[in-house]
Design a protein around this motif. Structure first.
Motif, PDB file in Angstrom:
ATOM      1  N   ALA A   1       0.855  -1.192   0.000  1.00 23.56           N
ATOM      2  CA  ALA A   1       0.000   0.000   0.000  1.00 23.56           C
ATOM      3  C   ALA A   1       0.887   1.237   0.000  1.00 23.56           C
ATOM      4  O   ALA A   1       1.997   1.216   0.517  1.00 23.56           O
ATOM      5  CB  ALA A   1      -0.906   0.002   1.216  1.00 23.56           C
ATOM      6  N   GLU A   2       0.370   2.300  -0.583  1.00 21.89           N
ATOM      7  CA  GLU A   2       1.060   3.590  -0.619  1.00 21.89           C
ATOM      8  C   GLU A   2       0.263   4.603   0.194  1.00 21.89           C
ATOM      9  O   GLU A   2      -0.919   4.379   0.479  1.00 21.89           O
ATOM     10  CB  GLU A   2       1.146   4.092  -2.075  1.00 21.89           C
ATOM     11  N   ASP A   3       0.869   5.734   0.527  1.00 22.18           N
ATOM     12  CA  ASP A   3       0.128   6.825   1.148  1.00 22.18           C
ATOM     13  C   ASP A   3      -1.040   7.185   0.244  1.00 22.18           C
ATOM     14  O   ASP A   3      -0.892   7.260  -0.978  1.00 22.18           O
ATOM     15  CB  ASP A   3       1.019   8.054   1.329  1.00 22.18           C
ATOM     16  N   GLY A   4      -2.219   7.361   0.826  1.00 19.37           N
ATOM     17  CA  GLY A   4      -3.401   7.705   0.049  1.00 19.37           C
ATOM     18  C   GLY A   4      -4.207   6.509  -0.431  1.00 19.37           C
ATOM     19  O   GLY A   4      -5.284   6.675  -0.987  1.00 19.37           O
ATOM     20  N   ALA A   5      -3.703   5.301  -0.210  1.00 23.47           N
ATOM     21  CA  ALA A   5      -4.402   4.095  -0.656  1.00 23.47           C
ATOM     22  C   ALA A   5      -5.609   3.800   0.231  1.00 23.47           C
ATOM     23  O   ALA A   5      -5.553   3.949   1.452  1.00 23.47           O
ATOM     24  CB  ALA A   5      -3.464   2.898  -0.646  1.00 23.47           C
ATOM     25  N   ALA A   6      -6.699   3.371  -0.397  1.00 21.67           N
ATOM     26  CA  ALA A   6      -7.871   2.909   0.343  1.00 21.67           C
ATOM     27  C   ALA A   6      -7.598   1.491   0.821  1.00 21.67           C
ATOM     28  O   ALA A   6      -7.120   0.648   0.058  1.00 21.67           O
ATOM     29  CB  ALA A   6      -9.105   2.946  -0.545  1.00 21.67           C
ATOM     30  N   VAL A   7      -7.873   1.224   2.097  1.00 19.93           N
ATOM     31  CA  VAL A   7      -7.641  -0.100   2.678  1.00 19.93           C
ATOM     32  C   VAL A   7      -8.867  -0.537   3.475  1.00 19.93           C
ATOM     33  O   VAL A   7      -9.669   0.288   3.897  1.00 19.93           O
ATOM     34  CB  VAL A   7      -6.394  -0.113   3.597  1.00 19.93           C
TER      35      VAL A   7
ATOM     36  N   THR B   1     -10.805   0.175   8.198  1.00 19.34           N
ATOM     37  CA  THR B   1     -11.185   0.584   6.853  1.00 19.34           C
ATOM     38  C   THR B   1     -11.021   2.093   6.742  1.00 19.34           C
ATOM     39  O   THR B   1     -11.485   2.836   7.609  1.00 19.34           O
ATOM     40  CB  THR B   1     -12.642   0.182   6.558  1.00 19.34           C
ATOM     41  N   GLY B   2     -10.323   2.522   5.705  1.00 21.10           N
ATOM     42  CA  GLY B   2     -10.100   3.948   5.513  1.00 21.10           C
ATOM     43  C   GLY B   2      -9.013   4.199   4.493  1.00 21.10           C
ATOM     44  O   GLY B   2      -8.853   3.442   3.538  1.00 21.10           O
ATOM     45  N   THR B   3      -8.222   5.251   4.731  1.00 18.11           N
ATOM     46  CA  THR B   3      -7.165   5.668   3.813  1.00 18.11           C
ATOM     47  C   THR B   3      -5.839   5.726   4.552  1.00 18.11           C
ATOM     48  O   THR B   3      -5.769   6.285   5.648  1.00 18.11           O
ATOM     49  CB  THR B   3      -7.485   7.069   3.244  1.00 18.11           C
ATOM     50  N   VAL B   4      -4.797   5.152   3.958  1.00 10.87           N
ATOM     51  CA  VAL B   4      -3.463   5.225   4.552  1.00 10.87           C
ATOM     52  C   VAL B   4      -3.006   6.690   4.488  1.00 10.87           C
ATOM     53  O   VAL B   4      -2.936   7.275   3.411  1.00 10.87           O
ATOM     54  CB  VAL B   4      -2.451   4.322   3.816  1.00 10.87           C
ATOM     55  N   VAL B   5      -2.743   7.276   5.645  1.00  6.84           N
ATOM     56  CA  VAL B   5      -2.304   8.666   5.711  1.00  6.84           C
ATOM     57  C   VAL B   5      -0.792   8.742   5.557  1.00  6.84           C
ATOM     58  O   VAL B   5      -0.270   9.562   4.806  1.00  6.84           O
ATOM     59  CB  VAL B   5      -2.737   9.323   7.035  1.00  6.84           C
TER      60      VAL B   5
ATOM     61  N   VAL C   1      -0.408   4.928   9.696  1.00  9.02           N
ATOM     62  CA  VAL C   1      -1.639   5.552  10.204  1.00  9.02           C
ATOM     63  C   VAL C   1      -2.708   5.464   9.123  1.00  9.02           C
ATOM     64  O   VAL C   1      -2.447   5.798   7.965  1.00  9.02           O
ATOM     65  CB  VAL C   1      -1.389   7.025  10.584  1.00  9.02           C
ATOM     66  N   VAL C   2      -3.906   5.007   9.527  1.00  9.70           N
ATOM     67  CA  VAL C   2      -5.053   4.914   8.630  1.00  9.70           C
ATOM     68  C   VAL C   2      -6.114   5.882   9.143  1.00  9.70           C
ATOM     69  O   VAL C   2      -6.484   5.837  10.322  1.00  9.70           O
ATOM     70  CB  VAL C   2      -5.624   3.476   8.579  1.00  9.70           C
ATOM     71  N   GLU C   3      -6.582   6.765   8.251  1.00  6.43           N
ATOM     72  CA  GLU C   3      -7.673   7.667   8.600  1.00  6.43           C
ATOM     73  C   GLU C   3      -8.973   6.944   8.325  1.00  6.43           C
ATOM     74  O   GLU C   3      -9.202   6.446   7.228  1.00  6.43           O
ATOM     75  CB  GLU C   3      -7.573   8.932   7.753  1.00  6.43           C
ATOM     76  N   THR C   4      -9.825   6.857   9.350  1.00  6.14           N
ATOM     77  CA  THR C   4     -11.085   6.120   9.220  1.00  6.14           C
ATOM     78  C   THR C   4     -12.241   7.102   9.108  1.00  6.14           C
ATOM     79  O   THR C   4     -12.132   8.270   9.481  1.00  6.14           O
ATOM     80  CB  THR C   4     -11.298   5.203  10.438  1.00  6.14           C
ATOM     81  N   ALA C   5     -13.368   6.609   8.613  1.00  7.17           N
ATOM     82  CA  ALA C   5     -14.539   7.473   8.431  1.00  7.17           C
ATOM     83  C   ALA C   5     -15.306   7.663   9.726  1.00  7.17           C
ATOM     84  O   ALA C   5     -15.219   6.943  10.637  1.00  7.17           O
ATOM     85  CB  ALA C   5     -15.451   6.878   7.376  1.00  7.17           C
TER      86      ALA C   5
END
Length: 81
Positions: free
Chosen positions: A26-32, A55-59, A77-81
């Motif tokens: 995964a890269e920064d900005g990837a949805a996971v 579930t979210g986006t890799v920050v 770090v993953v940003e979650t909804a």
């Protein structure tokens, strides 16, 4: 937005890709999602996959490829909804 720290379950060497010729998990900005692999930790020739855990986006990744990590150390770090 809430953030989730992805931590290493064991001490070892952190790898962002499954092998040297492959792209990163995964890269920064990837949805996971919860079970999306984001890296591996290797200890004594044994590789342990690390899942995003949310579930979210890799920050951002907090450690580099092939950096040594401790058990419980945040690696991404993953940003979650």
């Amino acid at each position: 937005m809430p953030r989730h720290e992805v931590v290493s379950p064991i001490p070892g060497v952190f790898y962002r890709r499954p092998d040297p010729g492959s792209p990163p998990f995964a890269e920064d900005g990837a949805a996971v999602s919860d079970d999306t692999p984001i890296g591996l930790v290797e200890v004594m020739k044994s590789f342990h996959q690390i899942a995003a855990g949310a579930t979210g986006t890799v920050v951002e990744f907090l450690v580099g490829d092939e950096d040594e990590v401790d058990a419980g150390q945040p690696v991404a770090v993953v940003e979650t909804a």
